[in-house]
Design an enzyme around this catalytic site. Structure first.
Site, PDB file in Angstrom:
ATOM      1  N   ASP A   1       7.036 -11.572  -2.438  1.00 33.63           N
ATOM      2  CA  ASP A   1       7.336 -12.223  -1.168  1.00 33.63           C
ATOM      3  C   ASP A   1       7.672 -11.119  -0.160  1.00 33.63           C
ATOM      4  O   ASP A   1       7.843  -9.948  -0.517  1.00 33.63           O
ATOM      5  CB  ASP A   1       8.468 -13.250  -1.294  1.00 33.63           C
ATOM      6  CG  ASP A   1       8.402 -14.273  -0.154  1.00 33.63           C
ATOM      7  OD1 ASP A   1       7.666 -14.033   0.827  1.00 33.63           O
ATOM      8  OD2 ASP A   1       9.082 -15.315  -0.229  1.00 33.63           O
TER       9      ASP A   1
HETATM   10  C1  BGC Z   1       8.220 -16.612   2.811  1.00 35.08           C
HETATM   11  C2  BGC Z   1       6.900 -16.899   2.139  1.00 35.08           C
HETATM   12  C3  BGC Z   1       5.771 -16.585   3.087  1.00 35.08           C
HETATM   13  C4  BGC Z   1       5.881 -15.150   3.515  1.00 35.08           C
HETATM   14  C5  BGC Z   1       4.756 -14.681   4.417  1.00 35.08           C
HETATM   15  C6  BGC Z   1       8.259 -15.234   3.434  1.00 35.08           C
HETATM   16  O1  BGC Z   1       9.381 -15.060   4.220  1.00 35.08           O
HETATM   17  O2  BGC Z   1       9.262 -16.774   1.873  1.00 35.08           O
HETATM   18  O3  BGC Z   1       6.863 -18.241   1.720  1.00 35.08           O
HETATM   19  O4  BGC Z   1       4.548 -16.855   2.466  1.00 35.08           O
HETATM   20  O5  BGC Z   1       7.106 -14.974   4.193  1.00 35.08           O
HETATM   21  O6  BGC Z   1       4.844 -15.189   5.677  1.00 35.08           O
END
Ligand code: BGC
Length: 746
Positions: free
Chosen positions: A285
């Site tokens: 993530d």
């Molecule tokens: C979130 C993810 C997301 C990623 C990319 C993160 O902060 O937890 O779910 O896909 O950002 O935007």
């Protein structure tokens, strides 16, 4: 008749075959053998593109900031950018100017629709309509795949039993069975039959694992739970999505039992890779590899890279840790060359599976970008999904549906005329001008003779009551009131946990003021989570939970308010009476001292039972709950045998009759209880459901086939299987209102 059937035993392990291949591809091996260390590391480095926000919308800045990185093979792709022309331009640099001509991944958070914004995932889950949910994901794939995107960071399949958590809106609610079936539907919708199809995109199951159970509902905090709870409740939807063929997985931000998910070998190596044989890409993530330092398990970036690689996280999203550290770690021998090769192999395989080596421009299609965006079919599908997501919570004396010929309607509330809010928390590709507000939906629906008055009534959050007077004044002029209250999109979603989940600001005071007019009143709720609604439930005659319904919100709400669509949604998550009851869920344990009293116990007497002094144990609205404009009667629960052996199955059937005056859809829900086991078992567990349409007076027999697999669980020694003894099978219109029959497993 529209219906879908859950054949429990066959669906669980169905696979579309479009997921990552486990065989070594010669093309991948050939390419790998030509790559330098730098080029390999480049394939694991994933950055966000240049975008800018125009209000709630994200636009791609078609910059040349990434040209050099692409040319030098230093990034594997970009995310949250789009545009057929722009993505084609970058692909061209990759396949014409980089040494090995490796095409790019373009990822994006296509969470609930792209330009056609679908209802938030929790809302879609309330439809219990798997075909519709699959179609919704398919529409998102059709639109986003035209503008260069080949990978979505969805579905989020985190089970959540704590509505304080802001990201509850992104999942399918509290139940592992329902969430698993929905996870499969979404993977099918995004990936279709083949990843290489230019109208499908790779799915990413997230956030692995147990991200939905943060302590006290606060985003990003620790998760500490038994392996039993993890396996029984939280893992099933991830596993179902992977068995369905999901191409990729995203690890979670949270610390899980003391080891952050990004470095958690038990989760990633043992469960995901070994037990589930997942050989696709794991992406971190956002910066989660770098966050191993503040988590306190890595002293520096080098150690963070080491820990994440050792856990088999393949792609570094935004932390720049792999890019800065891997070469040195490999050269020092701390990370084996084979570990790096495995990660790169998985990324290259994904690019081959997406067909990018055959045609890197297949997802960058200017003609489709013009013609296949927000088509009538796509918008209609969003409307259909939206109306099926609405849950009727209360309808005293059949106040709803309203007549379209009402002389004067007052539409009041801070969310009534808020089109951009309808797009919801994860819709930065959707454009506010396309969203239909609830006020507009109502205006379009009523007869030309009806006058529709509007007042905002109050602001969303602050304490100001100066707009009450005007709202009361228009309420006095109307024959009926529609009061639209709830949360705006920034109140839910990532980083938006709430400690108290009532109506924000002075919205409840506004409602009380309007109630003084004694006019018939429906409360229309907009929210990304269950809200605490005790006062509303006690005093208001009609309540509709509309969640956050996307572009077609206003049209969908109007169809339900005026009876063009009979609501059929059922809650995928329990609504608590107050925050103190959280976590609250239907499939709790019975316990040794359950409270079965009448709640009249005097406060000065101590009662040694499992209860609160100040609130009932039961929720306000149970899991699976939702009303209709008609009534369904359940009868004739028949079980074909009262004893079964492990190699047999039991068939149960029930008759459901529409005893009201209008056609309606009912979600028939099957639950099981295992009375005595080597470990304590929940009082009820959902094991099947079927959504049926019944005309007035029509009845239908609905069946469930119970095999040993359906009755299996993790026994005391954590092995999966059944134990003989007494079981109950229950069926009903929600988890708290069921008919039951017993049988014995020999
Ligand atoms: C979130 C993810 C997301 C990623 C990319 C993160 O902060 O937890 O779910 O896909 O950002 O935007």
């Amino acid at each position: 008749m529209r219906k879908f059937i859950i054949a429990v035993s066959t669906l669980v392990f169905a696979c579309t075959g479009s997921g990552p291949s486990n065989e070594k591809s010669t093309k991948v091996e050939d390419l790998l053998s030509k790559m330098t260390l730098e080029e390999k590391v480049g394939q694991l480095n994933f950055l966000i593109g240049d975008g800018f926000n125009t209000g709630p919308t994200l636009m791609t800045r078609e910059s040349n900031n990434f040209d050099v990185l692409v040319k030098e093979g230093k990034i594997t792709g970009l995310f949250n950018v789009y545009g057929a022309k722009y993505t084609a331009r970058l692909q061209k640099i990759a396949v014409e100017q980089s040494r090995l001509k490796i095409p790019l991944l373009f990822g994006a958070d296509v969470i609930h629709g792209f330009k056609t914004v679908a209802p938030i995932p929790l809302a879609e889950a309330a439809s219990w309509d798997l075909a519709e949910i699959e179609r919704s994901a398919q529409v998102a794939a059709e639109e986003s795949s035209a503008v260069g995107i080949n990978w979505t960071f969805a579905p989020m399949v985190d089970v959540c039993r704590d509505p304080r958590w802001g990201r509850v809106l992104e999942g399918a609610g509290e139940d592992p069975f329902l969430a698993s079936r929905i996870a499969e539907a979404r993977v099918r919708g995004f990936q279709g039959k083949s990843l290489a199809d230019a109208r499908t995109i790779a799915a990413c199951v997230k956030h692995f694992a147990a991200y939905g159970a943060p302590l006290a509902g606060r985003d990003y905090t620790e998760v500490d739970m038994s392996e039993r709870q993890l396996r029984e409740v939280y893992l099933p939807p991830y596993e179902a999505a992977i068995k369905q063929g999901a191409a990729t997985v995203m690890n979670a931000f949270n610390d899980f039992n003391g080891i952050p998910a990004t470095a958690n070998k038990f989760l990633l190596q043992q469960v995901l890779r070994k037990e589930w044989k997942f050989n696709g890409v794991v992406v971190s993530d956002w910066q989660s590899i770098g966050e191993l330092i503040p988590h306190g398990i890595a002293a520096d970036s080098a150690q963070a890279a080491q820990l994440a690689m050792d856990a088999s996280v393949d792609v570094d999203m935004m932390a720049n840790v792999y890019a800065s550290q891997l070469i040195r770690l490999i050269q020092a021998g701390s990370i084996k060359q084979s570990q790096l090769d495995d990660a790169v192999r998985r990324v290259l395989q994904l690019k081959f599976d997406l067909g990018l080596f055959d045609d890197p421009y297949r997802y960058s299609n200017e003609e489709r970008e013009k013609k296949e965006m927000r088509t009538d079919a796509q918008v209609n599908s969003a409307l259909s999904m939206a109306k099926k997501s609405i849950v009727l919570l209360k309808n005293e004396n059949e106040l709803l549906p309203f007549s379209k010929d009402e002389s004067t309607l007052a539409v009041i509330g801070p969310l009534a005329n808020a089109p951009a809010e309808m797009n919801g928390s994860w819709s930065f590709f959707g454009e506010p001008q396309h969203a239909v507000s609830i006020l507009d939906g109502i205006r379009k629906k009523v007869s030309p003779k009806t006058s529709v008055l509007f007042a905002e009534g109050c602001n969303l959050y602050d304490d100001a009551t100066d707009k009450f007077a005007q709202a009361k004044a228009i309420a006095q002029r109307a024959s009926k009131l529609i009061v639209v209250l709830g949360e705006s999109a920034v109140m839910n979603g990532e980083g938006a946990s709430r400690s108290s989940i009532g109506l924000p600001g002075v919205q409840l005071d506004l409602l009380k003021a309007l109630a003084e007019t004694k006019k018939p009143l429906v409360v229309v709720l907009v929210s990304g989570r269950p809200l605490t609604l005790e006062w509303v439930d006690q005093h208001m005659p009609a309540i509709l939970e509309t969640w956050t319904l996307g572009s077609e919100a206003g049209n969908a709400v109007a169809e339900v308010l005026f009876g063009d669509y009979n609501p059929s949604g059922k809650l995928p998550i329990t609504f608590p009476r107050n925050e103190g009851q959280i976590p609250i869920y239907y499939s709790h344990k019975h316990g040794g001292r359950p409270y079965e009293g009448d709640y009249q116990d005097p406060l000065n007497v101590r009662i040694y039972k499992s209860k609160y002094r100040d609130v009932r144990n039961e929720p306000l609205y149970p899991f699976g709950y939702g009303l209709s404009y008609t009534k369904f009667e359940y009868s004739n629960l028949i079980i074909d045998k009262e004893k079964m052996s492990t190699d047999e199955s039991v068939e149960v059937s029930v008759t459901v009759k529409n005893v009201g005056k209008v056609a309606g859809e009912e979600v028939v829900q099957w639950y099981i209880r295992d009375w005595v086991g080597s470990v304590t078992r929940p009082v009820k567990e959902l094991k099947g459901f079927e959504k049926i349409l019944l005309q007035p007076g029509e009845s239908k027999t609905v069946k469930l086939n119970i095999t040993s697999e359906v009755l299996s669980f993790y026994r005391a020694d954590m092995s999966w299987g059944v134990e003989p003894g007494k079981f109950s099978v229950m069926v009903g219109t929600n988890s708290a209102n069921v008919l039951a029959k017993d049988f014995v497993l020999n």
